[in-house]
Write an enzyme that holds these catalytic residues in place. Structure first.
Site, PDB file in Angstrom:
ATOM      1  N   GLY A   1       0.775  -1.270   0.110  1.00 51.91           N
ATOM      2  CA  GLY A   1      -0.064   0.039   0.088  1.00 51.91           C
ATOM      3  C   GLY A   1       0.797   1.198  -0.040  1.00 51.91           C
TER       4      GLY A   1
ATOM      5  N   LYS B   1      -0.245  -6.815  -5.137  1.00 51.94           N
ATOM      6  CA  LYS B   1      -0.404  -8.169  -5.643  1.00 51.94           C
ATOM      7  C   LYS B   1       0.987  -8.416  -6.394  1.00 51.94           C
ATOM      8  CE  LYS B   1      -5.267  -8.129  -6.372  1.00 51.94           C
ATOM      9  NZ  LYS B   1      -6.466  -8.200  -7.265  1.00 51.94           N
TER      10      LYS B   1
ATOM     11  N   THR C   1       4.939   2.194   6.089  1.00 55.06           N
ATOM     12  CA  THR C   1       3.539   1.920   6.056  1.00 55.06           C
ATOM     13  C   THR C   1       2.906   2.896   7.409  1.00 55.06           C
ATOM     14  OG1 THR C   1       2.021   0.382   7.326  1.00 55.06           O
ATOM     15  CG2 THR C   1       4.218   0.255   7.975  1.00 55.06           C
TER      16      THR C   1
ATOM     17  N   ASP D   1       0.830   2.184   9.081  1.00 52.59           N
ATOM     18  CA  ASP D   1       0.205   1.342  10.291  1.00 52.59           C
ATOM     19  C   ASP D   1       1.453   1.391  11.396  1.00 52.59           C
ATOM     20  OD1 ASP D   1      -1.855   0.552   8.644  1.00 52.59           O
ATOM     21  OD2 ASP D   1      -0.715  -1.434   8.006  1.00 52.59           O
TER      22      ASP D   1
ATOM     23  N   MET E   1      -7.294   3.063  10.071  1.00 54.14           N
ATOM     24  CA  MET E   1      -6.797   1.701   9.352  1.00 54.14           C
ATOM     25  C   MET E   1      -5.646   1.344  10.631  1.00 54.14           C
ATOM     26  SD  MET E   1      -6.192   2.228   5.744  1.00 54.14           S
ATOM     27  CE  MET E   1      -7.077   2.046   4.182  1.00 54.14           C
ATOM     28  N   GLY E   2      -4.861   0.386  10.138  1.00 50.46           N
ATOM     29  CA  GLY E   2      -3.642  -0.135  11.140  1.00 50.46           C
ATOM     30  C   GLY E   2      -3.570  -1.660  11.098  1.00 50.46           C
TER      31      GLY E   2
END
Ligand code: F6P
Length: 358
Positions: free
Chosen positions: A10, A73, A137, A139, A181-182
């Site tokens: 991402g 992907k 990220t 996250d 998110m996370g």
């Protein structure tokens, strides 16, 4: 020296800054720099690389996304592949990737990514590639890193959004449940929840009970506060409950989401109060990086090139105790950084009266 840069998984605000710093630092040393388009996705095409020069990275520090493109992907060990009968499966094309690198004479790869990208990097290292990793990220869950690029911007966006939702919650005397998110870590929820003065914060590290949240709502009602702000991480679960998913696989991971709606409905049932749920989703990943993210991304990008210069391969450049350092990429394989329940941030949340759902 020829190096390649990949952005995988991402996207996150700060990727372009990292690309720019790595490119400029490499060019300064007289090296050639090639960007891999779409997160390894282009490796099997006629044009696997885009050559990066000063012009290509000019003015991109402030831009969100990644100029190289990315893909969830893009795992070369499990690349989506259409079979002869038209159905889709996966195929290990990692040897082709190594061959392409050899054909182009690429000496080292800067892999900018999250845990998935670092697991791929570990496997490519075993196949002989020289890799330096940059932790990315929103996250903030990469093991061994105090902070990952993109996290600061994400919590800034989430905090601002929760602030706004708080004013409408108060006007309407509602319960507002905001999903952030996370994945399986509660960093975004905890940090943005504390910063926006949320009343309840639910994170994956602490399975929650509805009784505890209802108690908090009642306590607030008794004080004349007829609204309650609840921040829930997408990976949070009820005690003995399961993670809420959309039931869809994206690459090798399942798509999370839907917990806010569930919590909002259940709390309405239990309290008789009106509730609404808001999913912040990809807003948290988009747009211009914060000053902190620009700076940390530039530092990571340039540090990756110094790592290559030192022939110190297969390392991840990380921030630990406010110092940039290097750790073996293979040392973080299969690990995740969760919120520490003993941390001062967690104690702060409890000390200022935030209900953590337990
Ligand atoms: O890992 C970053 C992240 O934004 C997670 O917080 C979230 O679960 C996931 O990616 C969403 O991925 P996608 O962009 O495939 O929906």
């Amino acid at each position: 020296m020829k190096i390649a840069i990949n952005t995988g998984g991402g996207d996150a605000p700060g990727l372009n800054a990292a690309i720019r710093a790595a490119t400029l630092a490499a060019l300064k040393r007289g090296w050639e720099v090639y960007g891999i388009k779409n997160g390894y996705g282009s490796i099997y095409t006629d044009e696997p690389f885009v050559k990066l020069d000063e012009d290509k990275v000019r003015g991109i520090t402030l831009q969100g996304g990644t100029i190289l493109g990315t893909a969830n992907k893009g795992n070369p060990f499990e690349m989506p592949h259409q079979k002869d009968d038209g159905s889709w499966g996966t195929k290990d094309v990692s040897d082709q990737l190594i061959e392409t690198f050899d054909d182009y004479g690429i000496d080292a790869l800067v892999a900018i990514g999250g845990d998935g990208s670092m697991n791929i990097a570990s496997r490519l290292i075993h196949k002989g590639l020289n890799i330096v990793g940059v932790p990315k990220t929103i996250d903030n869950d990469i093991f061994g890193c105090d902070v990952t690029l993109g996290f600061d911007t994400a919590i800034d966006i989430a905090t601002g959004a929760i602030d706004r939702i708080t004013t409408t919650a108060e006007s309407h005397h509602r319960l507002m449940v905001v999903e952030v998110m996370g994945r399986y870590a509660g960093w975004i929820a905890l940090y943005s929840g504390i910063a926006s003065s949320a009343d309840v914060v639910l994170i994956p590290e602490i399975p929650f009970s509805y009784d505890s949240i209802v108690e908090k709502i009642k306590e607030r009602e008794a004080k004349g506060r007829h609204y309650t702000m609840i921040v829930v991480a997408e990976g949070a679960t009820e005690k003995d409950g399961d993670i809420v998913t959309k039931g869809k696989e994206v690459g090798q991971q399942v798509q999370l989401g839907g917990i806010a709606d569930r919590v909002a409905n259940e709390l309405s049932e239990r309290t008789g109060k009106e509730s609404r749920s808001v999913v912040l989703g990809h807003l948290q990943r988009g747009g211009s990086p914060s000053t902190y993210d620009r700076l940390i991304s530039l530092r990571f990008g340039a540090a990756a090139i110094r790592c290559i210069q030192d022939n110190d391969f297969n390392k991840l450049v990380v921030l630990q105790d406010n110092e940039l350092t290097r750790i073996p990429i293979t040392s973080i394989e299969g690990k995740m950084k969760s919120v520490s329940l003993e941390s001062d941030t967690m104690q702060t949340a409890r000390d200022i009266g935030i209900c953590m759902g337990d």
